[in-house]
Design a protein around this motif. Sequence first.
Motif, PDB file in Angstrom:
ATOM      1  N   ASN A 108       3.485  11.549  12.612  1.00 27.66           N
ATOM      2  CA  ASN A 108       2.404  10.602  12.347  1.00 27.66           C
ATOM      3  C   ASN A 108       2.015   9.923  13.653  1.00 27.66           C
ATOM      4  O   ASN A 108       2.812   9.196  14.252  1.00 27.66           O
ATOM      5  CB  ASN A 108       2.848   9.558  11.324  1.00 27.66           C
ATOM      6  CG  ASN A 108       1.742   8.558  10.991  1.00 27.66           C
ATOM      7  OD1 ASN A 108       0.555   8.819  11.223  1.00 27.66           O
ATOM      8  ND2 ASN A 108       2.134   7.417  10.467  1.00 27.66           N
ATOM      9  N   GLY A 111       0.817  -1.201   0.000  1.00 29.42           N
ATOM     10  CA  GLY A 111       0.000   0.000   0.000  1.00 29.42           C
ATOM     11  C   GLY A 111       0.856   1.258   0.000  1.00 29.42           C
ATOM     12  O   GLY A 111       1.854   1.352  -0.721  1.00 29.42           O
ATOM     13  N   THR A 112       0.460   2.194   0.833  1.00 30.34           N
ATOM     14  CA  THR A 112       1.184   3.460   0.938  1.00 30.34           C
ATOM     15  C   THR A 112       2.291   3.327   1.978  1.00 30.34           C
ATOM     16  O   THR A 112       2.056   2.795   3.066  1.00 30.34           O
ATOM     17  CB  THR A 112       0.220   4.591   1.357  1.00 30.34           C
ATOM     18  OG1 THR A 112      -0.839   4.669   0.404  1.00 30.34           O
ATOM     19  CG2 THR A 112       0.948   5.927   1.424  1.00 30.34           C
ATOM     20  N   PRO A 113       3.524   3.788   1.684  1.00 33.84           N
ATOM     21  CA  PRO A 113       4.590   3.726   2.688  1.00 33.84           C
ATOM     22  C   PRO A 113       4.143   4.382   3.997  1.00 33.84           C
ATOM     23  O   PRO A 113       3.453   5.406   3.999  1.00 33.84           O
ATOM     24  CB  PRO A 113       5.739   4.511   2.023  1.00 33.84           C
ATOM     25  CG  PRO A 113       5.496   4.346   0.554  1.00 33.84           C
ATOM     26  CD  PRO A 113       3.992   4.329   0.402  1.00 33.84           C
ATOM     27  N   TYR A 114       4.555   3.769   5.108  1.00 39.65           N
ATOM     28  CA  TYR A 114       4.094   4.210   6.434  1.00 39.65           C
ATOM     29  C   TYR A 114       5.127   5.146   7.053  1.00 39.65           C
ATOM     30  O   TYR A 114       6.330   4.832   7.113  1.00 39.65           O
ATOM     31  CB  TYR A 114       3.877   2.996   7.323  1.00 39.65           C
ATOM     32  CG  TYR A 114       3.501   3.360   8.742  1.00 39.65           C
ATOM     33  CD1 TYR A 114       2.243   3.866   9.028  1.00 39.65           C
ATOM     34  CD2 TYR A 114       4.426   3.215   9.768  1.00 39.65           C
ATOM     35  CE1 TYR A 114       1.898   4.219  10.323  1.00 39.65           C
ATOM     36  CE2 TYR A 114       4.088   3.559  11.071  1.00 39.65           C
ATOM     37  CZ  TYR A 114       2.824   4.065  11.340  1.00 39.65           C
ATOM     38  OH  TYR A 114       2.482   4.427  12.626  1.00 39.65           O
ATOM     39  N   ASP A 115       4.655   6.277   7.508  1.00 41.81           N
ATOM     40  CA  ASP A 115       5.509   7.258   8.176  1.00 41.81           C
ATOM     41  C   ASP A 115       5.825   6.763   9.585  1.00 41.81           C
ATOM     42  O   ASP A 115       4.949   6.712  10.459  1.00 41.81           O
ATOM     43  CB  ASP A 115       4.795   8.610   8.225  1.00 41.81           C
ATOM     44  CG  ASP A 115       5.668   9.709   8.828  1.00 41.81           C
ATOM     45  OD1 ASP A 115       6.838   9.413   9.173  1.00 41.81           O
ATOM     46  OD2 ASP A 115       5.182  10.845   8.966  1.00 41.81           O
ATOM     47  N   PRO A 133       8.230   8.305   5.511  1.00 42.29           N
ATOM     48  CA  PRO A 133       7.425   7.183   4.990  1.00 42.29           C
ATOM     49  C   PRO A 133       8.354   6.048   4.519  1.00 42.29           C
ATOM     50  O   PRO A 133       9.200   6.242   3.651  1.00 42.29           O
ATOM     51  CB  PRO A 133       6.666   7.807   3.816  1.00 42.29           C
ATOM     52  CG  PRO A 133       7.490   8.989   3.408  1.00 42.29           C
ATOM     53  CD  PRO A 133       8.159   9.493   4.638  1.00 42.29           C
ATOM     54  N   THR A 159       9.457  10.876  -5.587  1.00 40.32           N
ATOM     55  CA  THR A 159       8.350   9.958  -5.287  1.00 40.32           C
ATOM     56  C   THR A 159       8.823   8.554  -4.922  1.00 40.32           C
ATOM     57  O   THR A 159       8.013   7.722  -4.532  1.00 40.32           O
ATOM     58  CB  THR A 159       7.402   9.857  -6.501  1.00 40.32           C
ATOM     59  OG1 THR A 159       8.141   9.403  -7.636  1.00 40.32           O
ATOM     60  CG2 THR A 159       6.777  11.218  -6.802  1.00 40.32           C
ATOM     61  N   SER A 160      10.116   8.291  -5.056  1.00 41.09           N
ATOM     62  CA  SER A 160      10.657   6.989  -4.690  1.00 41.09           C
ATOM     63  C   SER A 160      12.123   7.139  -4.326  1.00 41.09           C
ATOM     64  O   SER A 160      12.743   8.177  -4.618  1.00 41.09           O
ATOM     65  CB  SER A 160      10.498   5.979  -5.834  1.00 41.09           C
ATOM     66  OG  SER A 160      11.239   6.396  -6.974  1.00 41.09           O
ATOM     67  N   ASP A 198      13.711   1.218  -3.361  1.00 41.32           N
ATOM     68  CA  ASP A 198      12.301   0.858  -3.136  1.00 41.32           C
ATOM     69  C   ASP A 198      11.956  -0.481  -3.774  1.00 41.32           C
ATOM     70  O   ASP A 198      11.089  -1.216  -3.294  1.00 41.32           O
ATOM     71  CB  ASP A 198      11.381   1.945  -3.707  1.00 41.32           C
ATOM     72  CG  ASP A 198      11.263   3.150  -2.780  1.00 41.32           C
ATOM     73  OD1 ASP A 198      11.973   3.180  -1.749  1.00 41.32           O
ATOM     74  OD2 ASP A 198      10.476   4.065  -3.090  1.00 41.32           O
TER      75      ASP A 198
END
Length: 604
Positions: free
Chosen positions: A202, A192-196, A435, A397-398, A402
């Motif tokens: 966060n 999913g979305t990278p977690y901070d 993130p 963005t990356s 990654d």
Amino acid sequence: MSMDTARGRRSVMGEGGRLRRTRVCFAVLGALGMTLAGGAHAQSLETQAAAGTAPPTESTVINLINLLVKQGVLTKASASGLIAQAQAEAAQAKAASASAPRAAAAVVNAPTQPGDVAVPYVPQVVRDQIRDQVKQEVVAQAKAENWAQPNTFPDWVSRITINGDVRVRDEGEYFSPRNVTGLTNFAAINSGTPYDVNPNTNTSVPPQLNTTQDRNEASVRARLGVTAVISDQLSTGVQLASGDTDGPASTTTLLGNDFGRQNIWLNQAWFKYQPLGWLNVTAGRFDNPFFSSDLLYSRDLEFDGIATNFRHLLPGNDSVTLFGTAGVFPIQYSSDSFVGENADSSSSNTKWMLGAQLGAEWKIDEQNKLKGAIAYYDFMNLKGELSAPCALYLGATSCSTDDDAPASMQKGNTLIALRNIAQNPNLPAGDTPEPQLFGLAYNYRLFDAKLEWDTKVTDLFKLRLDGEYVRNLAYNTNTAFSAASTPVNNYNNASSSSTVTQADYKSGANGFLFKVTLGEPDTLEKGQWNFSVTYKYLEPDAVLDAFTDPDFNLGGTNAKGYIIGAQYAVARNAWLSARYLSAREVYGPPLSIDVLQLELDAHF
């Protein structure tokens, strides 16, 4: 059988052995004899049989002979000879009928060899029995050999086979009250979305695993395949399968989706080339080609790539068969978008598996068989690396590594954070969002040994003993902790990963399995049954958690426990089964999961 029949039989059998002595030939020739015996129209059967004056019906004889040629029973040369002989005999019979007295009862063609018998008259009831029996045998063979209705189906139909299976399951999942809560679901983060992970920016919790809530779920699995034989050496196949996701470990689909339709995926697509009877090469997407249990790989796992298999008797020993497999399997490629944004990234990010196995099967006697193999699996370029400084605050963005984040994960393997996030100089220290994505802390180079013994306890009960051992030869905690990124474990929150030290950290590289099965190992015939007990032990980094059995401990590694199962075939290729799987953690915070499965399977 009349004497005309006996004479006809000797003439046919005298073709120098050129007729094929099959049951169909005898049946049709017997019918021909009956026709010859009843061909006269003006005399009674008794008088004709005694006098030998019954002329054969020429058109019937010729038609029958032509039919035998068409069916491949007679050659054209043999048929021509028979037709000429039948016509000559018909002429002789007419001449004899004209010159001989009607009441004569002379015996024609008396026995000339020991064992020959002259039968002047066959009762009607016997002829009817012979006719019915011949008809049944001919029709049965015609159906079996598919010449009863020639050209009914095109040729390609006989080269296509359809196979598949359906399973309906009820599953109960039960969690111990002692279980820890708040375990991070790293698979959900990577997909999913990278977690901070910065608690200053966060305050939300990361995705978490369910460790406390019991549940009961109904599910199905459906697979449908088509196999086509292209030639004697080449075949191909395609299979579709159900599945909630495109993940590799399971094709199970949960029910209860508001009666919504379910997903269907391409599960197999392959070519198989067999240049020799003992050697074949398979390419595409296909079943696991290795001799292994679910200690390493889920039974639903399909392999992408190319594999070569051989199976051959040991020279000079017909009780020992050697077998082996070698293959190359791509696991994950770098996407074009990632390479475009990270042109300086290493091209080695393509992930592969190389596998090789060598084994032997020894048929000790009629009641004992031993099968064993050793294997080596090298998973290349799977270990994650910390990226170059990554200025996300400037709009990136990356980050450069990654792509090291595994595309598929369950739980158990030791992980590291992949992103080296540069701090924003315009913000106070510690206020830059971080993130993160996560990658594997180790490479995986697996040595595997498997042994299987089949025997009989008595004449009625079969017994199978299975054992398997695996070790990750690339496991080294010193190497992991020498990296710039500190390893984290699936049983530690991402936010607390910086507090993990090598003294606190525990993992392992070993796994093993023992299984005892009493009864028929494969319950394919109605009434067959088996009962099994399994003990499984799998340390966190013994194997890749992505490919393991998704049922034991609900998937992944870092689990130990037992499995009790029973199976009973309610019909051919259909069986009921029950399994109870009880697992708990090997290392780390407490996590105990019990699973009860009740299933009905059918294969076709």
